[in-house]
Each structure stands twice: as C-alpha cells, then as structure tokens.
Design a protein around this motif. Sequence first.
Motif, PDB file in Angstrom:
ATOM      1  N   ILE A 201       0.851  -1.229   0.011  1.00  0.00           N
ATOM      2  CA  ILE A 201      -0.069  -0.154  -0.005  1.00  0.00           C
ATOM      3  C   ILE A 201       0.877   1.110  -0.182  1.00  0.00           C
ATOM      4  O   ILE A 201       0.644   2.152  -0.805  1.00  0.00           O
ATOM      5  CB  ILE A 201      -0.895   0.144   1.357  1.00  0.00           C
ATOM      6  N   TYR A 202       1.944   1.270   0.733  1.00  0.00           N
ATOM      7  CA  TYR A 202       2.942   2.360   0.911  1.00  0.00           C
ATOM      8  C   TYR A 202       3.415   2.616  -0.571  1.00  0.00           C
ATOM      9  O   TYR A 202       3.450   3.694  -1.061  1.00  0.00           O
ATOM     10  CB  TYR A 202       3.910   1.910   1.800  1.00  0.00           C
ATOM     11  N   LYS A 203       3.638   1.475  -1.159  1.00  0.00           N
ATOM     12  CA  LYS A 203       4.080   1.408  -2.633  1.00  0.00           C
ATOM     13  C   LYS A 203       3.409   2.257  -3.700  1.00  0.00           C
ATOM     14  O   LYS A 203       3.788   3.011  -4.424  1.00  0.00           O
ATOM     15  CB  LYS A 203       4.889   0.180  -3.241  1.00  0.00           C
ATOM     16  N   THR A 204       1.981   1.636  -3.267  1.00  0.00           N
ATOM     17  CA  THR A 204       1.042   2.303  -4.153  1.00  0.00           C
ATOM     18  C   THR A 204       0.978   3.827  -4.022  1.00  0.00           C
ATOM     19  O   THR A 204       0.836   4.693  -4.982  1.00  0.00           O
ATOM     20  CB  THR A 204      -0.334   1.822  -3.787  1.00  0.00           C
ATOM     21  N   LEU A 205       0.834   4.234  -3.045  1.00  0.00           N
ATOM     22  CA  LEU A 205       0.657   5.666  -2.296  1.00  0.00           C
ATOM     23  C   LEU A 205       1.952   6.549  -3.014  1.00  0.00           C
ATOM     24  O   LEU A 205       1.737   7.653  -3.160  1.00  0.00           O
ATOM     25  CB  LEU A 205       0.586   5.856  -1.029  1.00  0.00           C
ATOM     26  N   THR A 206       3.174   5.936  -3.026  1.00  0.00           N
ATOM     27  CA  THR A 206       4.179   6.722  -3.269  1.00  0.00           C
ATOM     28  C   THR A 206       4.791   6.427  -4.829  1.00  0.00           C
ATOM     29  O   THR A 206       5.519   7.422  -5.297  1.00  0.00           O
ATOM     30  CB  THR A 206       5.474   6.314  -2.411  1.00  0.00           C
ATOM     31  N   ASN A 207       3.990   5.412  -5.446  1.00  0.00           N
ATOM     32  CA  ASN A 207       4.235   5.511  -6.788  1.00  0.00           C
ATOM     33  C   ASN A 207       3.221   6.719  -7.490  1.00  0.00           C
ATOM     34  O   ASN A 207       2.185   6.811  -7.572  1.00  0.00           O
ATOM     35  CB  ASN A 207       4.086   4.254  -7.472  1.00  0.00           C
ATOM     36  N   PRO A 208       3.871   7.592  -8.398  1.00  0.00           N
ATOM     37  CA  PRO A 208       3.254   8.669  -8.982  1.00  0.00           C
ATOM     38  C   PRO A 208       2.093   7.958 -10.040  1.00  0.00           C
ATOM     39  O   PRO A 208       0.951   8.541 -10.286  1.00  0.00           O
ATOM     40  CB  PRO A 208       4.247   9.391 -10.011  1.00  0.00           C
ATOM     41  N   TYR A 209       2.546   6.952 -10.382  1.00  0.00           N
ATOM     42  CA  TYR A 209       1.497   6.121 -11.333  1.00  0.00           C
ATOM     43  C   TYR A 209       0.871   4.866 -10.767  1.00  0.00           C
ATOM     44  O   TYR A 209       0.546   4.171 -11.390  1.00  0.00           O
ATOM     45  CB  TYR A 209       2.356   5.721 -12.727  1.00  0.00           C
ATOM     46  N   GLY A 210       0.760   5.046  -9.344  1.00  0.00           N
ATOM     47  CA  GLY A 210       0.045   4.242  -8.546  1.00  0.00           C
ATOM     48  C   GLY A 210      -1.240   3.573  -9.007  1.00  0.00           C
ATOM     49  O   GLY A 210      -1.970   2.767  -8.626  1.00  0.00           O
ATOM     50  N   LEU A 211      -2.158   4.676  -9.762  1.00  0.00           N
ATOM     51  CA  LEU A 211      -3.396   4.005 -10.129  1.00  0.00           C
ATOM     52  C   LEU A 211      -3.379   3.791 -11.553  1.00  0.00           C
ATOM     53  O   LEU A 211      -4.640   3.530 -12.264  1.00  0.00           O
ATOM     54  CB  LEU A 211      -4.478   5.300  -9.825  1.00  0.00           C
ATOM     55  N   ASN A 212      -2.396   3.624 -12.271  1.00  0.00           N
ATOM     56  CA  ASN A 212      -2.449   3.237 -13.606  1.00  0.00           C
ATOM     57  C   ASN A 212      -2.939   1.977 -14.001  1.00  0.00           C
ATOM     58  O   ASN A 212      -2.861   1.093 -13.097  1.00  0.00           O
ATOM     59  CB  ASN A 212      -1.047   3.684 -14.256  1.00  0.00           C
ATOM     60  N   PRO A 213      -3.074   1.690 -15.277  1.00  0.00           N
ATOM     61  CA  PRO A 213      -3.621   0.224 -15.654  1.00  0.00           C
ATOM     62  C   PRO A 213      -2.264  -0.694 -15.352  1.00  0.00           C
ATOM     63  O   PRO A 213      -1.177  -0.132 -15.461  1.00  0.00           O
ATOM     64  CB  PRO A 213      -3.748   0.278 -17.213  1.00  0.00           C
ATOM     65  N   ALA A 214      -2.495  -1.784 -15.109  1.00  0.00           N
ATOM     66  CA  ALA A 214      -1.636  -2.820 -14.772  1.00  0.00           C
ATOM     67  C   ALA A 214      -0.500  -2.744 -15.922  1.00  0.00           C
ATOM     68  O   ALA A 214      -0.898  -2.817 -17.080  1.00  0.00           O
ATOM     69  CB  ALA A 214      -1.893  -4.182 -14.646  1.00  0.00           C
TER      70      ALA A 214
END
Length: 407
Positions: A201-214
């Motif tokens: 979850i921490y990685k998703t929050l800190t990845n600028p593209y954390g909501l992009n398609p897989a």
Amino acid sequence: MSHEREFDIIIWGASGFTGRLVVEYIFKTYGNTPDLKWAMGGRNQAKLEQVRAEMADDSLPIVIADSQDDASLSAMVKRAKVICTTVGPYAKYGSKLVAACVAEQTDYCDLTGEVQWMRRMIDQHHKAAKANGTKIVHTCGFDSIPSDLGVYYVQQQAQQQSGQRAQRINMRVAAMKGGVSGGTYASLSNVMEEAMQDRNIYKTLTNPYGLNPAGEDSGPDKRDLQAVVYDKASRSWIFPFVMAGINTKVVRRSNALAGYPYGKDFRYEEAMMAGDGFGGRMKAYGAAIPLGLMVSAKPGSLLKRIFDWLLPSPGEGPNKADREAGFYKFKLFTTLEDGSTAMGIVTGDKDPGYGSTSKMLAESAICLAKDELSSEGGVLTPAVAMGDALLNRLVQNAGLTFDYQVK
Ligand SMILES: NC(=O)c1ccc[n+]([C@@H]2O[C@H](COP(=O)([O-])OP(=O)(O)OC[C@H]3O[C@@H](n4cnc5c(N)ncnc54)[C@H](OP(=O)(O)O)[C@@H]3O)[C@@H](O)[C@H]2O)c1
C-alpha cells in the motif's frame, strides 16, 4: 448503462455530513419529479427521516441498505441506474457496494480519495466492469474533479487554440478557503493506518503512477512535492498540497485510460502557493509543518491522539456560514510542445470539501444517469467517464469556472 429502473439515482449515506448536503442540493435544484427519479439511502430509517424533514419533503423515497449486509446492497443497486455514495471511509464500508454495482450493471460514483482502496477496486473490478459496460467512478469531489477536468480542459484548449498538446502542467493552488469534516479525517487516518501496516500500500501511495492500468505504471513524473521550495514560474514559495497524492494519480490514470491523448511524456504536478518574499516563505513553512505532522502521526501515538481531539468526529464538519464563505482557485501553469506557455484557471464557489464537493458529486450522479455518454465501462476517472458532459454541468449548475489564456 441505461436500464429502466425504479430510480435514476440513490444517494447512499444521506444521513452523513456530506450526504445530507447532496440531498439538499438535488432537492433544491431539481426537485423530485418524473424527470429525475431519486431516493435517499442509508442504514438508519429514523436518521434518514430526520434528514428528509430538514432537507426535502415526504415525497422523497427512502431505501435502507447496510454496508455489511450483501442482500440489502444487492436489492438496493437493482433499483437504480446510478448509486451515488458518501458512505466512508470507503476502504471500510465501500467494497461490497462496488462489487454489487458491477454485478448488477449499476453505474456508480463516490467521493473517495483513498488511493489504496481505489487500487484494490481497479484490480478487482476494472476488467468485469469494462466487459459489461458499468461505469465505476471514484473521486467525484474536490479530489479530483477540479484537477482532472482542469487538465482535460487545458489539453482540449491547447489543441483547439494552438494545435498542440500541453506537454507539462504545474497546478498551483492559488487560493482556497474551507474546513475539514470528521468523515474526511477518518478516511485520511485509515489510509495512513493501512499504509503503515502494508508495504504494498505504501508503494502504491508513493508511486506517481500508482493508479495506472497494470503494466503502465511508469513515466517521467516523480513523487509529489515533499518540501517548501521557491517556484519561479508562479513567483511564489510553494509547499505540499495534501490532495496532490490523489489528484496527480487520477490525472495520469485519465491519460492512460484514454490512450495517452496528453502524450506518454506528459508531466503533471501540484502544490500550494504561499506568496513571494519572506512572508511567503514563512507562510509556506507555517502551513507545511502541521500538515507534515498530521500525516506522519503514528496510530495510537500521543500526537495522533492530539490531532483526533483537535479535528472533527464523523458526522461533523464546517458550518453553513463557513461553507458559504469558502472558495478555491487553481492556476495551471502550462507548457506546450513548442515550449510556449499558457495558463489554465479553475475556480469554484463555496468551501471546496463540502459546499462545492456536494454539488460536484450530485452533478456527476445526474450526468451518469441522464447524459449521453460513451458506452465505455470500467473503473474510470471523472474525465474519462463523463468529460464534456460533466464539464458543462459544472459550469452551468455547480459554480465552477474553467478558463484558458495563451500567454
Ligand atoms: N473527495 C472529497 O473532496 C470529499 C469531501 C467530503 C467527504 N469526502 C469523503 O466522503 C466520505 C463521507 O464523509 P462525511 O464527512 O460525510 O462522513 P460522515 O458524516 O461520517 O457520514 C458517513 C455516512 O456513512 C454512513 N454509514 C456508516 N457506516 C455505514 C454502514 N455500515 N452502512 C451504511 N451506511 C453507513 C453513515 O450513516 P449513519 O448516519 O447511519 O451513521 C453516514 O451516512 C468520507 O470518506 C470522506 O473522506 C470526500
């Protein structure tokens, strides 16, 4: 999806702080007529009747469903074209509702800014919703409509006026006045709690593209601003904007879902302006330090308990006078492909989090239920799901303005 259903929309969570504002806005603006058939929803009949007495009249139907009761959710979603939910924290109460909406092909909009939960919904439901044409649209409030549609609008204007893409947009919050509600604070606390327990979850929050398609989760953008710095373009000291971690990811998801109309090299970031000179610098630190403390306060710590005590509890939020006195103004400093510059401006009346948010969410729900939209389904963004139709509604009915000037 366009089915014949008993209701166009059910506002679920109508007894909460934001839900009751959505009810008030729709009832005042559209009434309860055959042109727009809608109902209030929630888990507590007595509370809902109380809200109905204050905000609407007895003709408005009430639908009961509890987030933990699958049968009640399934029965509710079958009755409406669109479920509009203000039941949060969404990570705690929202997952079964999204699943029920996808299963019954009921379009959906909400106010979540909980990135970790949106990631889960994308992973669990995007494919099925795309296959059966159901629109699941998160972030239909202050996060992230002004940013998402602001960028959508600037890109459109850049094409129309200069025949180019905006290659870079730096959004700066130039002015903002408003308060926070208990529900929003509870949602923010829940995000931080989950992030501290789970590294993914921490990685998703800190990845600028954390909501992009897989498979499409990289690009030129870096993490959101973490410090106080001087920004030459806006001639102002800038500091972190608490919503940037949500908004920037939503804008990047819009670009990816639409097939990169903003370009694969498109860069986007957000920050708050504090003004020039020593005063601006002090103002930036004065705002950034408490914000930093709040988001880093560990669950159970003394600091967290102090913030819990200072900030509102669920069901509480800014009063009517404060909501009416609120406003916001975003400046989108834009660089086109040939290096020339332009400026986009987005403004909204009333306080951003509640007065303006309740209107944006209501118009999103009506847009999904009533407007001619593309048949595309999936876990979408406001710009991809509703684009021009929502932009027009926001300008005509919800007190937003969008402007673009070539420099
Ligand atoms: N994106 C934005 O700009 C923005 C702005 C404002 C709010 N929000 C978000 O919107 C959400 C709501 O905020 P709020 O301040 O309105 O919160 P709130 O006042 O605490 O309202 C929460 C609502 O959820 C209902 N609820 C709680 N548990 C439920 C359950 N098990 N089943 C069905 N309903 C349930 C509550 O019903 P009862 O009355 O029966 O308890 C209430 O109607 C939060 O997640 C917040 O972060 C986002």
